[in-house]
Design a protein around this motif. Structure first.
Motif, PDB file in Angstrom:
ATOM      1  N   GLU A  19       0.810  -1.222   0.000  1.00 49.56           N
ATOM      2  CA  GLU A  19       0.000   0.000   0.000  1.00 49.56           C
ATOM      3  C   GLU A  19       0.838   1.264   0.000  1.00 49.56           C
ATOM      4  N   SER A  20       2.188   1.165  -0.022  1.00 55.92           N
ATOM      5  CA  SER A  20       3.050   2.335   0.042  1.00 55.92           C
ATOM      6  C   SER A  20       3.979   2.371  -1.166  1.00 55.92           C
ATOM      7  N   PRO A  21       4.186   3.543  -1.786  1.00 55.77           N
ATOM      8  CA  PRO A  21       5.113   3.626  -2.921  1.00 55.77           C
ATOM      9  C   PRO A  21       6.577   3.714  -2.486  1.00 55.77           C
ATOM     10  N   ASN A  22       6.842   4.151  -1.256  1.00 58.57           N
ATOM     11  CA  ASN A  22       8.212   4.367  -0.795  1.00 58.57           C
ATOM     12  C   ASN A  22       8.797   3.084  -0.208  1.00 58.57           C
ATOM     13  N   TRP A  23      10.122   2.993  -0.284  1.00 60.04           N
ATOM     14  CA  TRP A  23      10.846   1.857   0.273  1.00 60.04           C
ATOM     15  C   TRP A  23      11.128   2.089   1.753  1.00 60.04           C
ATOM     16  N   GLN A  24      11.103   1.003   2.533  1.00 58.31           N
ATOM     17  CA  GLN A  24      11.454   1.016   3.951  1.00 58.31           C
ATOM     18  C   GLN A  24      12.776   0.260   4.127  1.00 58.31           C
ATOM     19  N   CYS A  25      13.530   0.598   5.183  1.00 55.73           N
ATOM     20  CA  CYS A  25      14.752  -0.132   5.510  1.00 55.73           C
ATOM     21  C   CYS A  25      14.660  -0.668   6.936  1.00 55.73           C
ATOM     22  N   ALA A  26      15.318  -1.787   7.192  1.00 59.37           N
ATOM     23  CA  ALA A  26      15.228  -2.432   8.506  1.00 59.37           C
ATOM     24  C   ALA A  26      16.537  -3.137   8.812  1.00 59.37           C
ATOM     25  N   VAL A  27      16.844  -3.244  10.112  1.00 57.41           N
ATOM     26  CA  VAL A  27      18.025  -3.954  10.580  1.00 57.41           C
ATOM     27  C   VAL A  27      17.721  -4.486  11.974  1.00 57.41           C
ATOM     28  N   PHE A  28      18.320  -5.621  12.332  1.00 62.22           N
ATOM     29  CA  PHE A  28      18.133  -6.250  13.640  1.00 62.22           C
ATOM     30  C   PHE A  28      19.433  -6.146  14.416  1.00 62.22           C
ATOM     31  N   LEU A  29      19.438  -5.366  15.552  1.00 65.91           N
ATOM     32  CA  LEU A  29      20.634  -5.145  16.357  1.00 65.91           C
ATOM     33  C   LEU A  29      20.299  -5.317  17.825  1.00 65.91           C
ATOM     34  N   SER A  30      21.105  -6.099  18.543  1.00 63.50           N
ATOM     35  CA  SER A  30      20.983  -6.261  20.005  1.00 63.50           C
ATOM     36  C   SER A  30      19.576  -6.653  20.416  1.00 63.50           C
ATOM     37  N   GLY A  31      18.990  -7.609  19.689  1.00 65.35           N
ATOM     38  CA  GLY A  31      17.698  -8.126  20.075  1.00 65.35           C
ATOM     39  C   GLY A  31      16.529  -7.221  19.746  1.00 65.35           C
ATOM     40  N   ARG A  32      16.709  -6.242  18.879  1.00 61.61           N
ATOM     41  CA  ARG A  32      15.642  -5.299  18.589  1.00 61.61           C
ATOM     42  C   ARG A  32      15.641  -4.951  17.103  1.00 61.61           C
ATOM     43  N   ASN A  33      14.455  -4.864  16.507  1.00 57.12           N
ATOM     44  CA  ASN A  33      14.310  -4.462  15.115  1.00 57.12           C
ATOM     45  C   ASN A  33      14.279  -2.940  15.000  1.00 57.12           C
ATOM     46  N   HIS A  34      15.049  -2.388  14.083  1.00 58.66           N
ATOM     47  CA  HIS A  34      15.048  -0.957  13.786  1.00 58.66           C
ATOM     48  C   HIS A  34      14.505  -0.780  12.370  1.00 58.66           C
ATOM     49  N   ARG A  35      13.533   0.095  12.199  1.00 58.55           N
ATOM     50  CA  ARG A  35      12.920   0.327  10.898  1.00 58.55           C
ATOM     51  C   ARG A  35      12.870   1.823  10.626  1.00 58.55           C
ATOM     52  N   ARG A  36      12.916   2.158   9.346  1.00 55.56           N
ATOM     53  CA  ARG A  36      12.906   3.570   8.954  1.00 55.56           C
ATOM     54  C   ARG A  36      12.470   3.673   7.502  1.00 55.56           C
ATOM     55  N   SER A  37      11.691   4.682   7.194  1.00 57.97           N
ATOM     56  CA  SER A  37      11.303   4.946   5.812  1.00 57.97           C
ATOM     57  C   SER A  37      12.434   5.678   5.097  1.00 57.97           C
ATOM     58  N   THR A  38      12.746   5.229   3.873  1.00 51.72           N
ATOM     59  CA  THR A  38      13.783   5.904   3.090  1.00 51.72           C
ATOM     60  C   THR A  38      13.281   7.186   2.451  1.00 51.72           C
ATOM     61  N   GLY A  39      11.969   7.341   2.334  1.00 50.68           N
ATOM     62  CA  GLY A  39      11.403   8.543   1.725  1.00 50.68           C
ATOM     63  C   GLY A  39      11.563   8.594   0.225  1.00 50.68           C
ATOM     64  N   SER A  40      11.867   7.454  -0.420  1.00 51.43           N
ATOM     65  CA  SER A  40      12.093   7.444  -1.863  1.00 51.43           C
ATOM     66  C   SER A  40      11.452   6.201  -2.454  1.00 51.43           C
ATOM     67  N   ASP A  41      10.925   6.352  -3.675  1.00 52.61           N
ATOM     68  CA  ASP A  41      10.366   5.215  -4.389  1.00 52.61           C
ATOM     69  C   ASP A  41      11.358   4.627  -5.387  1.00 52.61           C
ATOM     70  N   ASN A  42      12.586   5.198  -5.423  1.00 53.19           N
ATOM     71  CA  ASN A  42      13.642   4.698  -6.299  1.00 53.19           C
ATOM     72  C   ASN A  42      14.484   3.685  -5.533  1.00 53.19           C
ATOM     73  N   LEU A  43      14.634   2.482  -6.098  1.00 48.42           N
ATOM     74  CA  LEU A  43      15.316   1.413  -5.378  1.00 48.42           C
ATOM     75  C   LEU A  43      16.791   1.736  -5.145  1.00 48.42           C
ATOM     76  N   ALA A  44      17.488   2.298  -6.143  1.00 51.22           N
ATOM     77  CA  ALA A  44      18.910   2.602  -5.990  1.00 51.22           C
ATOM     78  C   ALA A  44      19.131   3.639  -4.895  1.00 51.22           C
ATOM     79  N   LEU A  45      18.297   4.709  -4.887  1.00 48.01           N
ATOM     80  CA  LEU A  45      18.430   5.723  -3.845  1.00 48.01           C
ATOM     81  C   LEU A  45      18.076   5.151  -2.474  1.00 48.01           C
ATOM     82  N   ALA A  46      17.077   4.280  -2.432  1.00 47.62           N
ATOM     83  CA  ALA A  46      16.680   3.679  -1.153  1.00 47.62           C
ATOM     84  C   ALA A  46      17.787   2.795  -0.589  1.00 47.62           C
ATOM     85  N   MET A  47      18.465   2.018  -1.454  1.00 51.29           N
ATOM     86  CA  MET A  47      19.549   1.155  -0.976  1.00 51.29           C
ATOM     87  C   MET A  47      20.749   1.978  -0.520  1.00 51.29           C
TER      88      MET A  47
END
Length: 405
Positions: A19-47
Protein backbone atom coordinates in the motif's frame (compact mmCIF):
# COMPACT_ATOMS: atom_id res chain seq x y z
CA UNK A 1 3.68 -10.13 -0.05
CA UNK A 2 6.14 -7.23 0.31
CA UNK A 3 9.13 -6.91 -2.04
CA UNK A 4 12.50 -7.24 -0.26
CA UNK A 5 16.18 -6.65 -1.19
CA UNK A 6 19.32 -7.33 0.85
CA UNK A 7 21.81 -4.55 1.67
CA UNK A 8 25.46 -4.95 2.79
CA UNK A 9 25.51 -8.74 2.37
CA UNK A 10 22.26 -9.23 4.24
CA UNK A 11 23.12 -7.15 7.32
CA UNK A 12 20.16 -4.91 6.47
CA UNK A 13 17.43 -4.94 3.86
CA UNK A 14 14.94 -2.66 2.13
CA UNK A 15 11.34 -3.62 1.47
CA UNK A 16 8.19 -2.01 0.16
CA UNK A 17 4.68 -2.58 1.41
CA UNK A 18 1.90 -3.10 -1.11
CA UNK A 19 0.00 0.00 0.00
CA UNK A 20 3.05 2.33 0.04
CA UNK A 21 5.11 3.63 -2.92
CA UNK A 22 8.21 4.37 -0.80
CA UNK A 23 10.85 1.86 0.27
CA UNK A 24 11.45 1.02 3.95
CA UNK A 25 14.75 -0.13 5.51
CA UNK A 26 15.23 -2.43 8.51
CA UNK A 27 18.03 -3.95 10.58
CA UNK A 28 18.13 -6.25 13.64
CA UNK A 29 20.63 -5.15 16.36
CA UNK A 30 20.98 -6.26 20.01
CA UNK A 31 17.70 -8.13 20.08
CA UNK A 32 15.64 -5.30 18.59
CA UNK A 33 14.31 -4.46 15.12
CA UNK A 34 15.05 -0.96 13.79
CA UNK A 35 12.92 0.33 10.90
CA UNK A 36 12.91 3.57 8.95
CA UNK A 37 11.30 4.95 5.81
CA UNK A 38 13.78 5.90 3.09
CA UNK A 39 11.40 8.54 1.72
CA UNK A 40 12.09 7.44 -1.86
CA UNK A 41 10.37 5.21 -4.39
CA UNK A 42 13.64 4.70 -6.30
CA UNK A 43 15.32 1.41 -5.38
CA UNK A 44 18.91 2.60 -5.99
CA UNK A 45 18.43 5.72 -3.84
CA UNK A 46 16.68 3.68 -1.15
CA UNK A 47 19.55 1.16 -0.98
CA UNK A 48 22.12 3.97 -0.73
CA UNK A 49 20.08 5.54 2.08
CA UNK A 50 19.83 2.14 3.83
CA UNK A 51 23.61 1.64 3.73
CA UNK A 52 24.29 5.01 5.41
CA UNK A 53 21.46 4.47 7.90
CA UNK A 54 22.79 1.00 8.82
CA UNK A 55 26.29 2.35 9.52
CA UNK A 56 24.84 4.97 11.90
CA UNK A 57 22.66 2.43 13.74
CA UNK A 58 25.53 -0.09 14.06
CA UNK A 59 27.89 2.60 15.44
CA UNK A 60 25.31 3.70 18.03
CA UNK A 61 24.70 0.08 19.03
CA UNK A 62 28.44 -0.53 19.59
CA UNK A 63 28.74 2.63 21.70
CA UNK A 64 25.74 1.62 23.84
CA UNK A 65 27.14 -1.88 24.44
CA UNK A 66 30.48 -0.38 25.49
CA UNK A 67 28.78 2.06 27.89
CA UNK A 68 29.78 5.19 25.93
CA UNK A 69 26.15 6.09 25.21
CA UNK A 70 23.29 5.51 27.68
CA UNK A 71 20.94 2.68 26.88
CA UNK A 72 17.69 3.86 25.37
CA UNK A 73 14.60 3.83 27.57
CA UNK A 74 11.80 1.39 26.77
CA UNK A 75 9.57 2.61 23.94
CA UNK A 76 6.43 4.43 25.00
CA UNK A 77 3.11 4.57 23.21
CA UNK A 78 1.50 7.88 24.03
CA UNK A 79 -1.43 7.17 21.72
CA UNK A 80 -2.53 4.07 23.71
CA UNK A 81 -3.96 4.50 27.20
CA UNK A 82 -1.89 3.10 30.07
CA UNK A 83 -4.95 1.38 31.56
CA UNK A 84 -6.54 -1.07 29.16
CA UNK A 85 -9.88 -2.85 29.39
CA UNK A 86 -8.40 -5.52 31.67
CA UNK A 87 -6.50 -3.12 33.93
CA UNK A 88 -3.07 -1.49 34.02
CA UNK A 89 -0.73 -2.76 31.32
CA UNK A 90 2.68 -4.25 31.98
CA UNK A 91 4.31 -1.52 29.88
CA UNK A 92 2.89 1.23 32.10
CA UNK A 93 3.98 -0.62 35.25
CA UNK A 94 7.50 -1.06 33.83
CA UNK A 95 7.81 2.69 33.24
CA UNK A 96 6.83 3.36 36.85
CA UNK A 97 9.33 0.74 38.04
CA UNK A 98 12.17 2.30 36.03
CA UNK A 99 11.47 5.75 37.45
CA UNK A 100 11.46 4.42 41.01
CA UNK A 101 14.50 2.19 40.55
CA UNK A 102 16.70 4.80 38.87
CA UNK A 103 15.81 7.38 41.52
CA UNK A 104 16.18 5.21 44.63
CA UNK A 105 19.33 3.23 43.76
CA UNK A 106 20.98 5.55 41.24
CA UNK A 107 23.69 6.68 43.66
CA UNK A 108 24.28 3.31 45.31
CA UNK A 109 24.48 0.76 42.49
CA UNK A 110 26.70 0.56 39.43
CA UNK A 111 25.30 2.80 36.64
CA UNK A 112 25.68 -0.05 34.12
CA UNK A 113 23.59 -2.32 36.35
CA UNK A 114 20.87 0.33 36.65
CA UNK A 115 20.86 0.81 32.88
CA UNK A 116 20.69 -2.96 32.34
CA UNK A 117 17.15 -3.02 33.76
CA UNK A 118 15.93 -0.75 30.96
CA UNK A 119 17.78 -2.87 28.41
CA UNK A 120 16.23 -6.11 29.73
CA UNK A 121 12.76 -4.62 29.57
CA UNK A 122 13.24 -3.14 26.12
CA UNK A 123 14.84 -6.19 24.49
CA UNK A 124 12.95 -9.10 26.03
CA UNK A 125 10.13 -8.40 28.50
CA UNK A 126 8.21 -5.59 26.78
CA UNK A 127 7.93 -7.32 23.39
CA UNK A 128 6.33 -10.32 25.16
CA UNK A 129 4.37 -8.81 28.08
CA UNK A 130 4.08 -5.12 27.11
CA UNK A 131 0.47 -4.97 25.91
CA UNK A 132 -0.89 -7.46 28.46
CA UNK A 133 -2.92 -6.33 31.43
CA UNK A 134 -1.23 -7.15 34.74
CA UNK A 135 -3.91 -9.68 35.87
CA UNK A 136 -3.28 -11.64 32.65
CA UNK A 137 0.33 -12.40 33.67
CA UNK A 138 0.14 -15.72 35.52
CA UNK A 139 2.43 -18.70 36.01
CA UNK A 140 1.48 -20.24 32.67
CA UNK A 141 2.29 -17.01 30.82
CA UNK A 142 5.69 -16.80 32.55
CA UNK A 143 6.40 -20.40 31.53
CA UNK A 144 5.47 -19.48 27.94
CA UNK A 145 8.04 -16.69 28.15
CA UNK A 146 10.77 -19.15 29.22
CA UNK A 147 9.89 -21.40 26.28
CA UNK A 148 9.90 -18.38 23.96
CA UNK A 149 13.40 -17.32 25.09
CA UNK A 150 14.81 -20.84 24.73
CA UNK A 151 13.35 -21.41 21.23
CA UNK A 152 15.27 -20.24 18.13
CA UNK A 153 13.38 -17.49 16.24
CA UNK A 154 11.85 -18.25 12.88
CA UNK A 155 12.85 -16.16 9.82
CA UNK A 156 10.37 -13.46 8.91
CA UNK A 157 10.35 -14.58 5.26
CA UNK A 158 11.67 -17.45 3.19
CA UNK A 159 14.35 -15.30 1.54
CA UNK A 160 15.28 -13.41 4.73
CA UNK A 161 18.85 -13.94 5.99
CA UNK A 162 19.16 -16.28 8.99
CA UNK A 163 19.18 -14.38 12.26
CA UNK A 164 22.06 -14.93 14.63
CA UNK A 165 20.76 -16.54 17.81
CA UNK A 166 22.42 -17.89 20.93
CA UNK A 167 20.61 -19.89 23.57
CA UNK A 168 20.52 -17.80 26.79
CA UNK A 169 22.21 -19.41 29.76
CA UNK A 170 20.38 -20.12 33.01
CA UNK A 171 21.79 -17.06 34.79
CA UNK A 172 20.69 -14.73 31.95
CA UNK A 173 17.14 -16.04 32.04
CA UNK A 174 17.16 -15.79 35.84
CA UNK A 175 18.09 -12.07 35.64
CA UNK A 176 15.17 -11.47 33.28
CA UNK A 177 12.75 -13.20 35.65
CA UNK A 178 14.14 -11.09 38.52
CA UNK A 179 13.42 -7.93 36.50
CA UNK A 180 9.91 -9.23 35.78
CA UNK A 181 9.37 -9.86 39.51
CA UNK A 182 10.50 -6.32 40.37
CA UNK A 183 7.98 -4.82 37.95
CA UNK A 184 5.16 -6.98 39.32
CA UNK A 185 6.07 -6.07 42.90
CA UNK A 186 5.89 -2.40 41.92
CA UNK A 187 2.38 -3.01 40.59
CA UNK A 188 1.49 -4.93 43.78
CA UNK A 189 2.59 -2.03 46.01
CA UNK A 190 0.50 0.45 44.02
CA UNK A 191 -2.62 -1.71 44.05
CA UNK A 192 -2.60 -2.51 40.33
CA UNK A 193 -2.15 -6.22 41.11
CA UNK A 194 -3.83 -8.22 43.86
CA UNK A 195 -1.56 -11.30 44.04
CA UNK A 196 1.86 -12.23 42.73
CA UNK A 197 1.93 -14.99 40.11
CA UNK A 198 4.09 -18.09 40.53
CA UNK A 199 7.48 -17.26 38.97
CA UNK A 200 9.38 -20.35 40.13
CA UNK A 201 10.89 -22.83 37.68
CA UNK A 202 8.59 -25.84 37.32
CA UNK A 203 11.43 -28.31 36.73
CA UNK A 204 14.38 -28.83 39.03
CA UNK A 205 17.79 -27.69 37.89
CA UNK A 206 20.65 -30.10 37.41
CA UNK A 207 22.57 -31.04 40.54
CA UNK A 208 25.78 -31.77 38.64
CA UNK A 209 28.79 -30.52 40.60
CA UNK A 210 30.92 -28.22 38.46
CA UNK A 211 33.88 -25.99 39.17
CA UNK A 212 35.20 -22.91 37.46
CA UNK A 213 38.12 -23.08 35.05
CA UNK A 214 41.56 -22.80 36.63
CA UNK A 215 45.20 -23.64 35.89
CA UNK A 216 46.77 -26.72 37.38
CA UNK A 217 50.33 -26.27 38.71
CA UNK A 218 51.83 -27.60 35.47
CA UNK A 219 49.54 -25.43 33.33
CA UNK A 220 50.31 -22.36 35.43
CA UNK A 221 54.03 -23.01 35.02
CA UNK A 222 53.61 -23.19 31.25
CA UNK A 223 51.63 -19.95 31.28
CA UNK A 224 54.05 -17.81 33.25
CA UNK A 225 57.05 -19.22 31.36
CA UNK A 226 55.35 -18.22 28.09
CA UNK A 227 54.52 -14.70 29.35
CA UNK A 228 58.08 -14.33 30.66
CA UNK A 229 59.53 -15.35 27.29
CA UNK A 230 57.16 -12.92 25.53
CA UNK A 231 58.21 -10.11 27.92
CA UNK A 232 61.91 -10.74 27.20
CA UNK A 233 61.42 -11.08 23.45
CA UNK A 234 58.08 -9.57 22.28
CA UNK A 235 56.68 -10.25 18.83
CA UNK A 236 57.12 -6.55 18.02
CA UNK A 237 59.21 -4.02 19.89
CA UNK A 238 56.26 -1.65 20.29
CA UNK A 239 54.51 -4.39 22.31
CA UNK A 240 57.32 -4.76 24.85
CA UNK A 241 55.64 -2.64 27.54
CA UNK A 242 52.33 -4.48 27.17
CA UNK A 243 54.06 -7.88 27.25
CA UNK A 244 56.01 -7.02 30.42
CA UNK A 245 52.83 -5.72 32.01
CA UNK A 246 50.95 -8.93 31.16
CA UNK A 247 53.68 -11.10 32.70
CA UNK A 248 53.60 -9.13 35.94
CA UNK A 249 49.79 -9.19 35.88
CA UNK A 250 49.66 -13.00 35.72
CA UNK A 251 52.13 -13.39 38.60
CA UNK A 252 50.40 -10.70 40.66
CA UNK A 253 46.91 -12.20 40.23
CA UNK A 254 47.93 -15.78 41.07
CA UNK A 255 49.77 -14.59 44.19
CA UNK A 256 47.00 -12.30 45.49
CA UNK A 257 43.67 -13.85 44.40
CA UNK A 258 42.15 -10.49 43.46
CA UNK A 259 39.19 -10.32 41.12
CA UNK A 260 39.94 -8.70 37.73
CA UNK A 261 37.74 -5.68 38.52
CA UNK A 262 39.45 -5.26 41.90
CA UNK A 263 42.87 -5.35 40.25
CA UNK A 264 41.73 -2.82 37.63
CA UNK A 265 40.82 -0.33 40.41
CA UNK A 266 44.01 -0.92 42.41
CA UNK A 267 46.13 2.21 43.00
CA UNK A 268 49.70 2.46 44.25
CA UNK A 269 48.55 4.01 47.53
CA UNK A 270 46.47 0.89 48.21
CA UNK A 271 49.55 -1.39 48.31
CA UNK A 272 52.14 -1.60 51.09
CA UNK A 273 55.19 -3.88 51.27
CA UNK A 274 55.54 -5.32 54.80
CA UNK A 275 57.70 -7.90 56.56
CA UNK A 276 55.88 -9.95 59.18
CA UNK A 277 57.83 -11.72 61.92
CA UNK A 278 61.06 -11.87 59.96
CA UNK A 279 59.47 -13.81 57.09
CA UNK A 280 59.62 -12.92 53.41
CA UNK A 281 58.07 -9.56 52.50
CA UNK A 282 54.47 -9.60 51.32
CA UNK A 283 51.93 -7.05 50.13
CA UNK A 284 49.13 -5.66 52.25
CA UNK A 285 46.43 -4.50 49.85
CA UNK A 286 43.33 -2.37 50.42
CA UNK A 287 40.83 -3.80 47.95
CA UNK A 288 37.91 -1.88 46.48
CA UNK A 289 35.48 -3.67 44.25
CA UNK A 290 32.50 -6.02 44.24
CA UNK A 291 32.24 -6.30 48.05
CA UNK A 292 33.10 -2.70 48.90
CA UNK A 293 36.36 -2.15 50.81
CA UNK A 294 38.29 -5.20 51.98
CA UNK A 295 41.84 -6.31 52.70
CA UNK A 296 44.20 -8.87 51.23
CA UNK A 297 47.60 -10.22 52.22
CA UNK A 298 49.50 -11.59 49.27
CA UNK A 299 51.99 -14.38 48.77
CA UNK A 300 55.68 -13.36 48.62
CA UNK A 301 55.60 -13.97 44.88
CA UNK A 302 53.51 -10.81 44.34
CA UNK A 303 56.16 -8.42 45.67
CA UNK A 304 58.58 -8.55 42.75
CA UNK A 305 55.92 -7.99 40.01
CA UNK A 306 54.61 -4.99 41.95
CA UNK A 307 58.10 -3.53 42.33
CA UNK A 308 58.74 -3.93 38.59
CA UNK A 309 55.50 -2.11 37.78
CA UNK A 310 56.46 0.67 40.20
CA UNK A 311 60.05 1.01 38.92
CA UNK A 312 59.13 1.28 35.22
CA UNK A 313 57.94 4.86 35.67
CA UNK A 314 57.40 7.56 38.23
CA UNK A 315 53.83 6.80 39.30
CA UNK A 316 51.85 9.01 41.62
CA UNK A 317 50.07 7.52 44.60
CA UNK A 318 46.67 7.81 42.89
CA UNK A 319 47.82 6.16 39.64
CA UNK A 320 46.47 2.73 38.75
CA UNK A 321 48.89 -0.18 39.09
CA UNK A 322 47.57 -2.23 36.17
CA UNK A 323 44.34 -0.59 35.07
CA UNK A 324 42.15 -2.41 32.59
CA UNK A 325 44.01 -5.26 30.91
CA UNK A 326 43.58 -6.03 27.22
CA UNK A 327 42.09 -9.50 26.87
CA UNK A 328 43.65 -9.98 23.45
CA UNK A 329 47.19 -10.40 24.81
CA UNK A 330 46.16 -13.04 27.34
CA UNK A 331 43.89 -14.88 24.90
CA UNK A 332 46.61 -14.99 22.25
CA UNK A 333 49.03 -16.75 24.62
CA UNK A 334 46.32 -19.11 25.92
CA UNK A 335 45.46 -20.14 22.38
CA UNK A 336 49.13 -20.66 21.50
CA UNK A 337 49.56 -22.93 24.54
CA UNK A 338 46.22 -24.69 23.91
CA UNK A 339 45.07 -23.57 27.37
CA UNK A 340 42.09 -21.41 26.43
CA UNK A 341 39.64 -24.09 27.59
CA UNK A 342 39.89 -26.78 30.23
CA UNK A 343 38.98 -30.43 29.79
CA UNK A 344 35.24 -29.73 30.19
CA UNK A 345 35.33 -26.98 27.57
CA UNK A 346 35.02 -24.06 30.00
CA UNK A 347 36.92 -20.99 28.78
CA UNK A 348 39.80 -19.64 30.83
CA UNK A 349 39.91 -15.88 31.41
CA UNK A 350 41.64 -13.46 33.79
CA UNK A 351 39.17 -14.63 36.46
CA UNK A 352 40.75 -18.10 36.22
CA UNK A 353 43.91 -16.65 37.82
CA UNK A 354 41.91 -15.94 41.00
CA UNK A 355 40.56 -19.50 40.97
CA UNK A 356 44.11 -20.77 40.56
CA UNK A 357 45.24 -18.84 43.64
CA UNK A 358 42.46 -20.36 45.77
CA UNK A 359 43.06 -23.90 44.53
CA UNK A 360 46.83 -23.70 45.00
CA UNK A 361 46.42 -22.38 48.54
CA UNK A 362 44.09 -25.24 49.45
CA UNK A 363 46.40 -27.80 47.85
CA UNK A 364 49.24 -26.49 50.03
CA UNK A 365 47.12 -27.05 53.14
CA UNK A 366 46.00 -23.49 53.91
CA UNK A 367 43.00 -23.04 56.19
CA UNK A 368 39.88 -22.67 54.05
CA UNK A 369 38.35 -20.05 56.37
CA UNK A 370 41.44 -17.83 56.18
CA UNK A 371 41.55 -18.23 52.40
CA UNK A 372 37.88 -17.19 52.19
CA UNK A 373 38.52 -14.10 54.31
CA UNK A 374 41.59 -13.15 52.28
CA UNK A 375 39.59 -13.48 49.03
CA UNK A 376 36.52 -11.66 50.40
CA UNK A 377 34.18 -14.59 49.80
CA UNK A 378 32.57 -17.35 51.86
CA UNK A 379 33.64 -20.88 52.76
CA UNK A 380 30.46 -22.15 51.10
CA UNK A 381 31.37 -20.53 47.77
CA UNK A 382 34.87 -22.01 47.89
CA UNK A 383 33.58 -25.50 48.71
CA UNK A 384 30.93 -25.32 45.97
CA UNK A 385 32.80 -23.71 43.08
CA UNK A 386 36.52 -23.97 43.81
CA UNK A 387 37.38 -26.98 45.94
CA UNK A 388 34.83 -29.53 44.73
CA UNK A 389 37.38 -31.11 42.40
CA UNK A 390 40.50 -31.03 44.62
CA UNK A 391 41.63 -34.42 45.83
CA UNK A 392 43.50 -32.72 48.71
CA UNK A 393 40.11 -31.92 50.29
CA UNK A 394 39.56 -35.63 50.92
CA UNK A 395 41.15 -37.10 54.05
CA UNK A 396 42.28 -40.63 53.20
CA UNK A 397 42.82 -41.55 56.86
CA UNK A 398 39.27 -40.55 57.72
CA UNK A 399 37.86 -42.41 54.72
CA UNK A 400 39.83 -45.70 54.84
CA UNK A 401 38.72 -46.73 58.31
CA UNK A 402 38.57 -50.46 59.07
CA UNK A 403 36.92 -52.20 61.93
CA UNK A 404 39.31 -54.26 64.04
CA UNK A 405 39.02 -58.01 63.75
Amino acid sequence: MSERHRVIEGKAYVYRREESPNWQCAVFLSGRNHRRSTGSDNLALAMAFARDWYEDRAAEDRMRRRGILPLAAPPTRTSAPARGPGGMTFEAASQTFLQEFQTLVGGERNPLYVASKAATLRRHLLPFFGELALPQIDGARVQDYRIHRLTPPRPEADDAPPRRWKRPCRSTLHKEIVCLRQVLKTALRRGWLTTMPDLSEPYRASNKVSHRAWFTPDEYRRLYEATRARARKPVREKWRAASERLHDYVLFMVNTGLRPDECALLQYRDVTIVEANGAEPILEIVVRGKRGVGYCKSMPGAVRPFERMRDRGQPRLQDLVFGKMQRGFLNRILHELDLKTDREGRPRTAYSLRHTYICLRLMEGADIYQVAKNCRTSVEMIQKFYAAHLKDELDALAINVRRGR
